[in-house]
Structure formats: structure tokens, C-alpha cells
Design an enzyme around this catalytic site. Structure first.
Site, PDB file in Angstrom:
ATOM      1  N   ARG A   1      -2.617 -12.252   1.278  1.00 42.26           N
ATOM      2  CA  ARG A   1      -4.029 -11.868   1.094  1.00 42.26           C
ATOM      3  C   ARG A   1      -4.096 -10.505   0.431  1.00 42.26           C
ATOM      4  O   ARG A   1      -3.128  -9.741   0.479  1.00 42.26           O
ATOM      5  CB  ARG A   1      -4.741 -11.771   2.452  1.00 42.26           C
ATOM      6  N   GLY A   2      -5.249 -10.190  -0.152  1.00 42.25           N
ATOM      7  CA  GLY A   2      -5.536  -8.845  -0.636  1.00 42.25           C
ATOM      8  C   GLY A   2      -4.500  -8.317  -1.628  1.00 42.25           C
ATOM      9  O   GLY A   2      -4.040  -9.038  -2.522  1.00 42.25           O
TER      10      GLY A   2
ATOM     11  N   THR B   1      -6.099  -1.697  10.139  1.00 43.61           N
ATOM     12  CA  THR B   1      -6.843  -0.506  10.577  1.00 43.61           C
ATOM     13  C   THR B   1      -7.469  -0.796  11.940  1.00 43.61           C
ATOM     14  O   THR B   1      -7.835  -1.940  12.234  1.00 43.61           O
ATOM     15  CB  THR B   1      -7.982  -0.148   9.591  1.00 43.61           C
TER      16      THR B   1
ATOM     17  N   GLN C   1      -7.902  11.289   7.051  1.00 41.10           N
ATOM     18  CA  GLN C   1      -9.259  10.739   7.008  1.00 41.10           C
ATOM     19  C   GLN C   1      -9.845  10.724   8.411  1.00 41.10           C
ATOM     20  O   GLN C   1      -9.220  10.169   9.332  1.00 41.10           O
ATOM     21  CB  GLN C   1      -9.228   9.299   6.446  1.00 41.10           C
TER      22      GLN C   1
ATOM     23  N   GLY D   1     -11.670   9.588  11.571  1.00 36.14           N
ATOM     24  CA  GLY D   1     -11.816   8.225  12.082  1.00 36.14           C
ATOM     25  C   GLY D   1     -10.556   7.400  11.927  1.00 36.14           C
ATOM     26  O   GLY D   1     -10.515   6.235  12.315  1.00 36.14           O
TER      27      GLY D   1
ATOM     28  N   TYR E   1      -4.142   5.652  11.599  1.00 41.74           N
ATOM     29  CA  TYR E   1      -3.768   5.106  10.279  1.00 41.74           C
ATOM     30  C   TYR E   1      -3.160   6.215   9.397  1.00 41.74           C
ATOM     31  O   TYR E   1      -2.127   6.002   8.746  1.00 41.74           O
ATOM     32  CB  TYR E   1      -5.027   4.522   9.645  1.00 41.74           C
TER      33      TYR E   1
ATOM     34  N   LYS F   1       0.603   6.120   7.936  1.00 40.87           N
ATOM     35  CA  LYS F   1       0.816   6.073   6.482  1.00 40.87           C
ATOM     36  C   LYS F   1       1.547   7.325   5.980  1.00 40.87           C
ATOM     37  O   LYS F   1       2.324   7.258   5.030  1.00 40.87           O
ATOM     38  CB  LYS F   1      -0.532   5.898   5.768  1.00 40.87           C
TER      39      LYS F   1
ATOM     40  N   PRO G   1      -2.271   3.785  -2.490  1.00 40.67           N
ATOM     41  CA  PRO G   1      -3.515   3.366  -3.152  1.00 40.67           C
ATOM     42  C   PRO G   1      -4.718   4.123  -2.611  1.00 40.67           C
ATOM     43  O   PRO G   1      -4.748   4.522  -1.444  1.00 40.67           O
ATOM     44  CB  PRO G   1      -3.648   1.879  -2.778  1.00 40.67           C
ATOM     45  N   GLY G   2      -5.706   4.281  -3.473  1.00 37.10           N
ATOM     46  CA  GLY G   2      -7.025   4.737  -3.034  1.00 37.10           C
ATOM     47  C   GLY G   2      -7.853   3.520  -2.657  1.00 37.10           C
ATOM     48  O   GLY G   2      -7.320   2.542  -2.126  1.00 37.10           O
TER      49      GLY G   2
HETATM   50  N1  LIG Z   1      -7.619  -2.184   0.485  1.00 36.50           N
HETATM   51  C1  LIG Z   1      -7.523  -0.880   0.265  1.00 36.50           C
HETATM   52  O1  LIG Z   1      -8.421  -0.249  -0.294  1.00 36.50           O
HETATM   53  C2  LIG Z   1      -6.265  -0.133   0.661  1.00 36.50           C
HETATM   54  C3  LIG Z   1      -6.191   1.216   0.350  1.00 36.50           C
HETATM   55  C4  LIG Z   1      -5.025   1.922   0.678  1.00 36.50           C
HETATM   56  C5  LIG Z   1      -3.985   1.270   1.292  1.00 36.50           C
HETATM   57  N2  LIG Z   1      -4.088  -0.049   1.603  1.00 36.50           N
HETATM   58  C6  LIG Z   1      -2.929  -0.674   2.256  1.00 36.50           C
HETATM   59  O2  LIG Z   1      -2.526  -1.774   1.469  1.00 36.50           O
HETATM   60  C7  LIG Z   1      -1.972  -2.779   2.316  1.00 36.50           C
HETATM   61  C8  LIG Z   1      -2.692  -4.094   2.081  1.00 36.50           C
HETATM   62  O3  LIG Z   1      -4.066  -3.911   2.368  1.00 36.50           O
HETATM   63  P1  LIG Z   1      -5.170  -5.057   2.096  1.00 36.50           P
HETATM   64  O4  LIG Z   1      -6.473  -4.372   1.962  1.00 36.50           O
HETATM   65  O5  LIG Z   1      -4.697  -5.964   1.021  1.00 36.50           O
HETATM   66  O6  LIG Z   1      -5.145  -5.805   3.534  1.00 36.50           O
HETATM   67  P2  LIG Z   1      -5.703  -7.239   3.953  1.00 36.50           P
HETATM   68  O7  LIG Z   1      -6.507  -7.869   2.862  1.00 36.50           O
HETATM   69  O8  LIG Z   1      -6.331  -7.028   5.299  1.00 36.50           O
HETATM   70  O9  LIG Z   1      -4.349  -8.099   4.127  1.00 36.50           O
HETATM   71  C9  LIG Z   1      -3.415  -7.686   5.073  1.00 36.50           C
HETATM   72  C10 LIG Z   1      -2.205  -8.590   5.037  1.00 36.50           C
HETATM   73  O10 LIG Z   1      -1.256  -8.055   5.977  1.00 36.50           O
HETATM   74  C11 LIG Z   1      -0.926  -9.067   6.907  1.00 36.50           C
HETATM   75  N3  LIG Z   1      -0.616  -8.480   8.206  1.00 36.50           N
HETATM   76  C12 LIG Z   1      -1.399  -7.724   9.025  1.00 36.50           C
HETATM   77  N4  LIG Z   1      -0.745  -7.401  10.144  1.00 36.50           N
HETATM   78  C13 LIG Z   1       0.501  -7.977  10.044  1.00 36.50           C
HETATM   79  C14 LIG Z   1       1.640  -8.051  10.871  1.00 36.50           C
HETATM   80  N5  LIG Z   1       1.668  -7.453  12.077  1.00 36.50           N
HETATM   81  N6  LIG Z   1       2.707  -8.757  10.453  1.00 36.50           N
HETATM   82  C15 LIG Z   1       2.707  -9.373   9.250  1.00 36.50           C
HETATM   83  N7  LIG Z   1       1.673  -9.338   8.403  1.00 36.50           N
HETATM   84  C16 LIG Z   1       0.577  -8.662   8.804  1.00 36.50           C
HETATM   85  C17 LIG Z   1      -2.126 -10.006   6.952  1.00 36.50           C
HETATM   86  O11 LIG Z   1      -1.742 -11.274   7.444  1.00 36.50           O
HETATM   87  P3  LIG Z   1      -2.857 -12.360   7.909  1.00 36.50           P
HETATM   88  O12 LIG Z   1      -3.451 -12.889   6.629  1.00 36.50           O
HETATM   89  O13 LIG Z   1      -2.092 -13.372   8.655  1.00 36.50           O
HETATM   90  O14 LIG Z   1      -3.853 -11.611   8.730  1.00 36.50           O
HETATM   91  C18 LIG Z   1      -2.505 -10.006   5.466  1.00 36.50           C
HETATM   92  O15 LIG Z   1      -1.684 -10.899   4.748  1.00 36.50           O
HETATM   93  C19 LIG Z   1      -2.106  -2.253   3.749  1.00 36.50           C
HETATM   94  O16 LIG Z   1      -0.909  -1.653   4.149  1.00 36.50           O
HETATM   95  C20 LIG Z   1      -3.221  -1.230   3.636  1.00 36.50           C
HETATM   96  O17 LIG Z   1      -3.121  -0.256   4.648  1.00 36.50           O
HETATM   97  C21 LIG Z   1      -5.209  -0.762   1.306  1.00 36.50           C
END
Ligand SMILES: NC(=O)c1ccc[n+]([C@@H]2O[C@H](COP(=O)([O-])OP(=O)(O)OC[C@H]3O[C@@H](n4cnc5c(N)ncnc54)[C@H](OP(=O)(O)O)[C@@H]3O)[C@@H](O)[C@H]2O)c1
Length: 241
Positions: free
Chosen positions: A12-13, A86, A141, A143, A147, A151, A177-178
């Protein structure tokens, strides 16, 4: 034989974009996920990338899961530690459970996944380990004490391990990433997004998951062999460390 890349949270994502980009670049990709079977099955049907379910927060599950990936695809040469969660709360309201869950997944998960593949990479004299950290691990950040701590820990871990891997052909890097347009961020109220978040980003828009994925493909390549211990900020100019 193509090199094998394992992406945690790869269904995902941002992780899904990374899995797809690595496949398009010619790698044999395995995508791990935690529990959302529906999303994982849809991802598998769309991409043909095999999916593997276990929690990165559980060391024994990581050992068993990696063993299964290696039996099916071969030794893991590229590990992308992308899985993250988060559990936001202002610190005076943060519970020990919220603290622990985030540290267990976002920081301990990186240890749990990297430790079992490390010796193989050392023996084969090749490896690429890429953490997906966050701008909030760099700047902090409100709140997100949990996290931000996890990180930032990923960045320290990377700098230490990069020194251990350097002479063995193993690079260890972080992407921070931002704001990226994933479901999580797109769910933010439009008014909040337009009035409070976008003005903080000099480029004037959210990043795309594919923009993170492209950087992962570069760091995974043979050509990136001289880049190690680096933190690559991909945040539209929002924070310049
Ligand atoms: N989105 C942003 O703006 C942003 C910004 C900075 C950093 N990040 C970082 O980028 C990464 C991806 O973020 P995202 O926004 O793409 O997240 P997301 O859409 O919520 O997807 C998270 C993914 O991680 C998996 N996951 C969560 N907990 C897990 C665990 N304990 N074991 C194995 N897999 C696990 C989820 O699996 P399920 O599908 O089974 O739930 C999902 O596939 C994260 O580390 C996040 O902190 C994101």
C-alpha cells in the site's frame, strides 16, 4: 538471475509504489504487509508481485518470513524498510501503548528485518538497505514524540550500520519523505491541507509515492555504490537539514 528486493509494507501507499518501481527496474520483488489482506490481494492481482504477511514488530516472525521469501525467490540483496505506523497524541496524553507500538514497528522493525539478512549480505559482499524515515524524524513534530523518536532512530541506525557495511559492498541509506499523497495524507481535511500544510512546502504541492520510489531504485542500483550513510530528504523544500 535478477537480484531479490524485499519491501516491508510493500502493498500500500509509498511501499506499493516502491515495489512496482523495483519490479519495473528488473528486480524480483517480494512485498510484505501486516494484516490488510484485501489490499494485499488486490496489489498482488494488479502487479503479479508475491505478498507475504507478517509483522515487522515480531523478530521471530521476520526470521520465518524472510526464510520463506528466500526459499521462493532467492537471497535478499535489497531490503527496503518502509513499514510504518502513526499513533499521534500530544505527549501529556500519549499512552505507553502508543509509544511502544510506534517504536516496535518503526524502529525495532528495522532491526528485526535487517538483522536476519545482514550475514547473507556480508557473505555475498553485496547489499542495499534503505530505510523510509520521515521529515519528522529530522525536525520533530508536536503530537508525534513517538514517531519522531523512532524515525530519528532509523537515521542513527543507518549511519552506524553504513560504517560496518562499507568495506563489504553493503550500502545503508535513509530517505526522509515530507508530505506524500498517500491515502493517509489525502484523508486530511481539504481546508487544513490548503491553508496549513501546502504553504509550508516551497514546491507548493504534495509529493508523489512514485517520487520516493524513484529514489529507492537509484539507491538500490550498482551505480549508487559510493552513497552510504546518507539521508536523502524528499520534501519539496519543506526542511533543509
Ligand atoms: N505518507 C507520508 O506522507 C509519509 C511521510 C513521511 C514518511 N512516511 C513513511 O513512509 C512509510 C510508508 O508510509 P505510507 O503513508 O505509505 O503508509 P500506509 O499507506 O499506511 O502503508 C503502510 C504499509 O505498512 C504496512 N505495515 C504497517 N505496520 C506493519 C507491520 N507491523 N509489519 C508489516 N507491515 C506493516 C501496512 O500493511 P497493511 O496494509 O497490512 O496494513 C502497509 O502495507 C512509513 O514508514 C511512513 O512512516 C510517510
Amino acid at each position: 538471475m535478477p537480484r531479490v528486493a524485499l519491501v516491508t509494507g510493500g502493498t500500500r501507499g509509498i511501499g506499493a509504489a516502491i515495489s512496482k518501481a523495483l519490479k519495473a527496474a528488473g528486480y524480483a520483488v517480494a512485498a510484505n504487509y501486516a494484516g490488510n489482506d484485501e489490499a494485499a490481494n488486490a496489489f498482488k492481482a494488479e502487479t503479479g508481485i508475491p505478498v507475504f504477511k507478517w509483522s515487522v514488530a515480531d523478530y521471530d516472525a521476520c526470521v520465518a518470513g524472510i526464510r520463506q521469501v528466500e526459499a521462493e525467490l532467492g537471497p535478499v540483496d535489497i531490503l527496503v524498510n518502509n513499514a510504518g505506523i502513526t499513533r499521534d497524541a500530544m505527549f501529556h496524553r500519549m499512552t505507553p501503548a502508543q509509544w511502544r507500538e510506534v517504536i516496535d514497528t518503526n524502529l525495532n522493525g528495522v532491526f528485526n528485518m535487517t538483522h536476519p539478512v545482514w550475514n547473507g549480505m556480508r557473505e555475498r559482499k553485496f547489499g542495499r538497505i534503505i530505510q523510509i524515515s520521515s521529515i519528522n524524524g529530522q525536525k520533530g513534530q508536536a503530537g508525534q514524540a513517538n514517531y519522531s523518536a523512532a524515525k530519528a532512530g532509523d537515521i542513527g541506525f543507518t549511519k552506524a550500520l553504513a560504517q560496518e557495511g562499507a568495506r563489504l559492498g553493503i550500502t545503508v541509506n535513509v530517505i526522509a519523505p515530507g508530505y506524500i499523497a498517500t491515502e493517509m495524507v489525502k484523508a486530511i481535511d481539504e481546508k487544513v491541507l490548503n491553508e496549513r500544510i501546502l504553504p509550508l512546502i516551497p514546491v507548493g504541492r504534495l509529493g508523489l509515492p512514485e517520487e520516493i520510489a524513484r529514489a529507492v531504485v537509484f539507491l538500490a542500483s550498482e551505480e549508487a555504490a559510493f552513497i552510504t550513510g546518507a539521508t536523502l530528504a524528499i520534501n519539496g523544500g519543506q526542511y533543509m537539514a
